[in-house]
Design a protein around this motif. Sequence first.
Motif, short mmCIF file in Angstrom:
data_model
loop_
_atom_site.label_atom_id
_atom_site.label_comp_id
_atom_site.label_asym_id
_atom_site.label_seq_id
_atom_site.Cartn_x
_atom_site.Cartn_y
_atom_site.Cartn_z
N ILE A 289 0.82 -1.21 0.00
CA ILE A 289 0.00 0.00 0.00
C ILE A 289 0.86 1.27 0.00
CG2 ILE A 289 -0.17 0.25 2.51
CD1 ILE A 289 -3.00 0.77 -0.06
N LYS A 290 2.15 1.14 0.33
CA LYS A 290 3.03 2.30 0.44
C LYS A 290 3.09 3.14 -0.84
CE LYS A 290 4.87 2.41 4.60
NZ LYS A 290 4.79 3.63 5.46
N PRO A 291 3.30 2.55 -2.05
CA PRO A 291 3.38 3.39 -3.26
C PRO A 291 2.10 4.18 -3.51
CG PRO A 291 4.29 1.21 -3.69
CD PRO A 291 3.63 1.13 -2.35
N VAL A 292 0.94 3.59 -3.20
CA VAL A 292 -0.32 4.30 -3.42
C VAL A 292 -0.42 5.51 -2.50
CG1 VAL A 292 -2.83 4.08 -3.40
CG2 VAL A 292 -1.43 2.15 -4.14
N GLN A 293 -0.03 5.33 -1.25
CA GLN A 293 -0.08 6.44 -0.30
C GLN A 293 0.94 7.52 -0.65
OE1 GLN A 293 0.61 4.29 3.35
NE2 GLN A 293 -1.56 3.79 3.63
N ARG A 294 2.10 7.08 -1.09
CA ARG A 294 3.19 8.03 -1.33
C ARG A 294 2.91 8.94 -2.51
NH1 ARG A 294 8.85 5.42 -0.65
NH2 ARG A 294 8.01 5.46 1.47
N VAL A 295 2.38 8.38 -3.61
CA VAL A 295 2.17 9.21 -4.79
C VAL A 295 1.13 10.29 -4.53
CG1 VAL A 295 0.36 7.76 -5.81
CG2 VAL A 295 1.85 9.12 -7.29
N LYS B 83 1.99 21.35 -10.39
CA LYS B 83 0.78 21.19 -11.20
C LYS B 83 0.76 19.81 -11.86
CE LYS B 83 -1.76 23.26 -15.05
NZ LYS B 83 -1.95 21.95 -15.69
N GLU B 84 1.89 19.37 -12.38
CA GLU B 84 1.93 18.09 -13.07
C GLU B 84 1.70 16.92 -12.12
OE1 GLU B 84 5.53 17.85 -15.26
OE2 GLU B 84 4.93 19.35 -16.76
N ILE B 85 2.28 17.00 -10.92
CA ILE B 85 2.08 15.89 -9.98
C ILE B 85 0.66 15.88 -9.46
CG2 ILE B 85 2.72 17.09 -7.84
CD1 ILE B 85 3.71 13.51 -8.91
N GLN B 86 0.03 17.07 -9.40
CA GLN B 86 -1.38 17.10 -9.02
C GLN B 86 -2.25 16.47 -10.11
OE1 GLN B 86 -2.73 18.21 -6.00
NE2 GLN B 86 -4.53 17.19 -6.86
N ASP B 87 -1.88 16.69 -11.36
CA ASP B 87 -2.60 16.04 -12.46
C ASP B 87 -2.46 14.52 -12.38
OD1 ASP B 87 -3.35 18.50 -13.40
OD2 ASP B 87 -1.74 18.64 -14.90
N VAL B 88 -1.27 14.05 -12.01
CA VAL B 88 -1.07 12.62 -11.85
C VAL B 88 -1.96 12.08 -10.74
CG1 VAL B 88 0.59 10.83 -11.18
CG2 VAL B 88 1.29 12.65 -12.74
N ALA B 89 -2.03 12.77 -9.64
CA ALA B 89 -2.88 12.34 -8.52
C ALA B 89 -4.34 12.33 -8.93
CB ALA B 89 -2.66 13.27 -7.31
N ASP B 90 -4.77 13.36 -9.66
CA ASP B 90 -6.17 13.40 -10.13
C ASP B 90 -6.44 12.24 -11.09
OD1 ASP B 90 -6.52 15.68 -8.63
OD2 ASP B 90 -6.24 17.06 -10.33
N ARG B 91 -5.47 11.96 -11.92
CA ARG B 91 -5.62 10.86 -12.86
C ARG B 91 -5.76 9.53 -12.11
NH1 ARG B 91 -7.19 8.67 -17.63
NH2 ARG B 91 -5.68 7.17 -18.44
N ILE B 92 -4.97 9.32 -11.09
CA ILE B 92 -5.05 8.09 -10.30
C ILE B 92 -6.40 7.98 -9.61
CG2 ILE B 92 -4.11 6.91 -8.27
CD1 ILE B 92 -1.35 7.94 -9.11
#
Length: 540
Positions: free
Chosen positions: A56-62, A91-100
Amino acid sequence: MPQIEQIYCDYCKRQEGAILRLQELEAKPEVQAFFKACQQQIQDRTTSWDLGSMLIKPVQRVLKYPLLLQQIRTLTLPTHPDFENLERASKEIQDVADRINEIKRRKDIVEKIVGDRRRTDVSMVHGINKTFTRRAQKFKQATGIAAEGTQDAFFDALFVKFEEQQESARQLARDVQGWLRHVKENFESMFQLAVALEDLYTSWGGVTVKSLERIKAFKDCAVSLTTSLSRELETLVRSIVYSRIDSFLKLFQNPQQVILKRANKLIDHDRANGIKAKGGVPDKALQESADAYLSINAQLVDELPKFLLLSTQYFNFIVEEFAEVQAKFNKLMAGEWKRYMFKGPYAFTADEKKLESMTLESIMSEYNTALQELEPSIQDIVAINPSQWEDIPGFQSTGSDSTASTPSLPVMDQYFNSPFGSMRTPSLQSLPLSEGTSHRRAPQRTGSSFSNDVFSNSISLAPHEDSWSDSGSSALGERPLFERIIVFDCDSDNQDQLSVRKGDMVAIWQADDDEWWYASCKQTGTGEENWGWVLAAACK
């Protein structure tokens, strides 16, 4: 950043499945012992928890990266050279989080569709209402009252491939079944031939012991192939090929449910857009259903290409396994032939090297050579040699040409449809006509057995003027029994059969047999009427 997005998105989509699989494995004692040994080995090396916690660590970390970068940006002066890069990275990492999060939401929707759902009375009533509403929307789109439905060319192409793969598997099952039936029929025909040969050889004197023993060995081989080997082949096909095809088709059930749900949500999506186009506001339930279409469609467009790729590999694996079954069957069948026909004092060949080098072409060549040696003896048989028929008392030729001018053909080609031989039925061009009628009389078709009137097309013996009536056939009526339309093309294998094409209208004059009917068909253009036998299965 695109690499980070791809890696984390793929991981997060499969993380829950990995947890469920881990829980299944942990129920096994041997896996528990393995995990316990691993925990003992990593003591004093890491502070990590068990494997489930690590998954579960990678999911929490991203999902924590956007907060970390935002804090760093907040503490960074706008004049700092890294400030602009921090803003872009944030902004880009927030887009990644929204995508996930979107992928997780879509996955939950799909799992809700394919999972077990309990329907209450209220939900059933609501479902009935939605069904009527969707049908009304479909009717409006079909009649042009509502705008044309949303089209997704990429999904449509994927759906075509999705259906084609299922049909390919079903067709493979039909082909395998047909091959298995063909093998059994060949074995049965060989057994019947063996019985007939044994009866023939034991009915006449002058047969050598060697020939009798070979016939007996041939019959024993036919019995073995028809019984034990046939059953073994069917067991192999059912346990390996059919089971694989069944498992293959089951893989399509869950995606099929999602595709059907997408079709329903698409109607709600178009209806919501129509309401908005008129300035209205869709109700909450309709809007949620319309939004669900977008999620389901995106999930299918993302997952179907991967599914189709893997299912194609699976299908190829099934075909390879079927080929292995056929190879094993051929090896077993060759072993049976060798055991019965090429072993012992009366074997066809005791030379192992010659036996291994034998091919189908060499066997056929030896057979034809032996047949040519027998041809003079066969020509001495009056019943199958037209040149000797004129010496029969009372002989009358019914053909316009003299039988003496009949070209001499090789014995096997002239009298037999196949190397195993079924006597051809009389030529339709020389069928005798009954007095007072202008149409032809139907010949008696007896399949693979010899007909009593097999030579009636060429000779008639006095005092019987109508040999067909004496053989049990009756004259055809003035009108056909019924008419039928041909549903698929049929090419004639010999002059007794009728060549027809799909859509032709044929008149059926005799339908006593379940497999073959005697029919006539007028040729398009010339109007000439042709007569002959046609497959009953081709008539509708």
